[in-house]
Design an enzyme around this catalytic site. Structure first.
Site, short mmCIF file in Angstrom:
data_model
loop_
_atom_site.label_atom_id
_atom_site.label_comp_id
_atom_site.label_asym_id
_atom_site.label_seq_id
_atom_site.Cartn_x
_atom_site.Cartn_y
_atom_site.Cartn_z
N HIS A 170 -6.99 -6.19 -1.31
CA HIS A 170 -5.97 -5.17 -1.08
C HIS A 170 -4.94 -5.56 -0.03
O HIS A 170 -3.79 -5.11 -0.09
CB HIS A 170 -6.64 -3.87 -0.66
CG HIS A 170 -5.70 -2.73 -0.46
ND1 HIS A 170 -4.87 -2.26 -1.46
CD2 HIS A 170 -5.41 -1.98 0.64
CE1 HIS A 170 -4.14 -1.26 -0.99
NE2 HIS A 170 -4.44 -1.08 0.27
N ASP A 229 0.86 -1.18 0.00
CA ASP A 229 0.00 0.00 0.00
C ASP A 229 0.91 1.25 0.00
O ASP A 229 1.79 1.35 -0.85
CB ASP A 229 -0.97 -0.05 1.19
CG ASP A 229 -1.95 1.10 1.25
OD1 ASP A 229 -2.91 1.12 0.46
OD2 ASP A 229 -1.76 2.00 2.09
#
Length: 321
Positions: free
Chosen positions: A298, A99
């Site tokens: 994610h 991320d």
């Protein structure tokens, strides 16, 4: 066994979690996360002969949280990594980021290839410097509703996430995961400012197998004193970071590199990534074909720890001395 201590880097105290001995591997988390996001990577990498270090990056959890928004630009974040490597008594390291940690890892490799033996990005690919500042670009493209623009207003998302941190982590971690059926075809994360970010991600009721109530409680405890403002300040510096990194426009990753993501990760479906990701091996000499995990969302290393660990170990073991 994971041990904890604090390291001072250019006047900023960074909390680190570490395990093992050997070549240094630095693991950089994203938002809203902390060192604990790498809980499944410590033991396997340490057992393979690596010194694994996961800091709470500046603004997060147990590390220092400078008050000034402008203290969270990319040069600051890369500087923290460089300073951490030196503070640990090393001259080189493998840098792995997920991320927000991925852009820090990619930029560290771009700016200091002498320091980086290899670089791995999870979720976020190395992204070229666009012709328009990113906050401005998304504001114009999505009429101010893209989540970066929701985050950029000081105090707004901060208050929403801090209102009930337990609910925030449950809803974010499930909502952006591959287990959320809505992510079979991820949509752009557009936010109604009146409803807030979390309105897009209802509570799951039952957590997926990779996430426990103890995990949620740990994230909540790590954020109890820190809150969310430090991490949100990273988004608020997006345009400033673009300005400060202009000298690296067009730079290519030349050290050995790996990009690993899930096909249900919302980042994969950001504007332009459908063309960027397949082109990565031609854009960056050190980067091979993307490693894509089917059905993964994610939170790559948390959702698929065994596959991520296997990919990391194969990459690490293949690096030249």
């Amino acid at each position: 066994m994971v041990e904890h201590r604090t390291v001072e880097v250019d006047g900023v105290r960074l909390h680190i979690a570490e395990e093992g001995e050997g070549p240094l591997v630095v693991l950089l988390h994203g938002f809203p996360e902390c060192w604990y996001s790498w809980r499944h990577q410590f033991a396997p990498l340490a057992a393979a002969g690596y010194h694994v270090v996961a800091p709470d990056q500046r603004g997060y959890a147990r590390s220092d949280r400078p008050e000034a928004v402008e203290a969270y630009t990319m040069p600051h974040l890369v500087g923290d990594v460089v300073g951490l490597v030196h503070a640990l008594g090393e001259e080189r390291a493998v840098v792995v980021g997920h991320d927000w940690g991925a852009p820090v890892a990619w930029n560290t490799a771009l700016m200091r290839p002498d320091l980086v033996r290899g670089v791995v990005g999870l979720s976020v690919p190395p992204t070229p410097r666009g012709p328009v500042p990113p906050l401005k670009a998304m504001r114009e493209m999505f009429d101010g509703r893209f989540y970066w623009n929701y985050f950029e207003t000081p105090g707004r998302a901060d208050a929403e996430f801090a209102r009930d941190p337990h609910a925030t982590f449950r809803r974010c971690l499930y909502g952006l995961s591959g287990d959320n059926p809505a992510n079979a075809e991820p949509a752009q994360p557009l936010i109604d400012p009146e409803q807030g970010f979390l309105a897009n991600y209802p509570d799951p009721g039952r957590l997926p197998d990779w996430l426990t109530e103890d995990d949620i409680d740990t994230f909540v405890a790590e954020y109890r004193d820190a809150g969310f403002t430090g991490g949100l300040n990273w988004y608020r510096c997006l345009d400033r970071s673009r300005e400060l990194t202009a000298a690296f426009d067009g730079a290519r990753v030349t050290v050995p590199a790996l990009y690993l993501t899930g096909d249900r990760d919302l980042v994969v479906h950001f504007p332009g990534n459908d063309q960027l990701i397949p082109a990565l091996p031609t854009l960056h000499p050190g980067l091979g074909a993307p490693h894509v995990l089917t059905g993964c969302g994610h939170w790559t290393q948390q959702e698929r720890p065994a596959e991520v660990n296997a990919a990391l170990l194969e990459f690490l073991d293949g690096l030249p001395d």
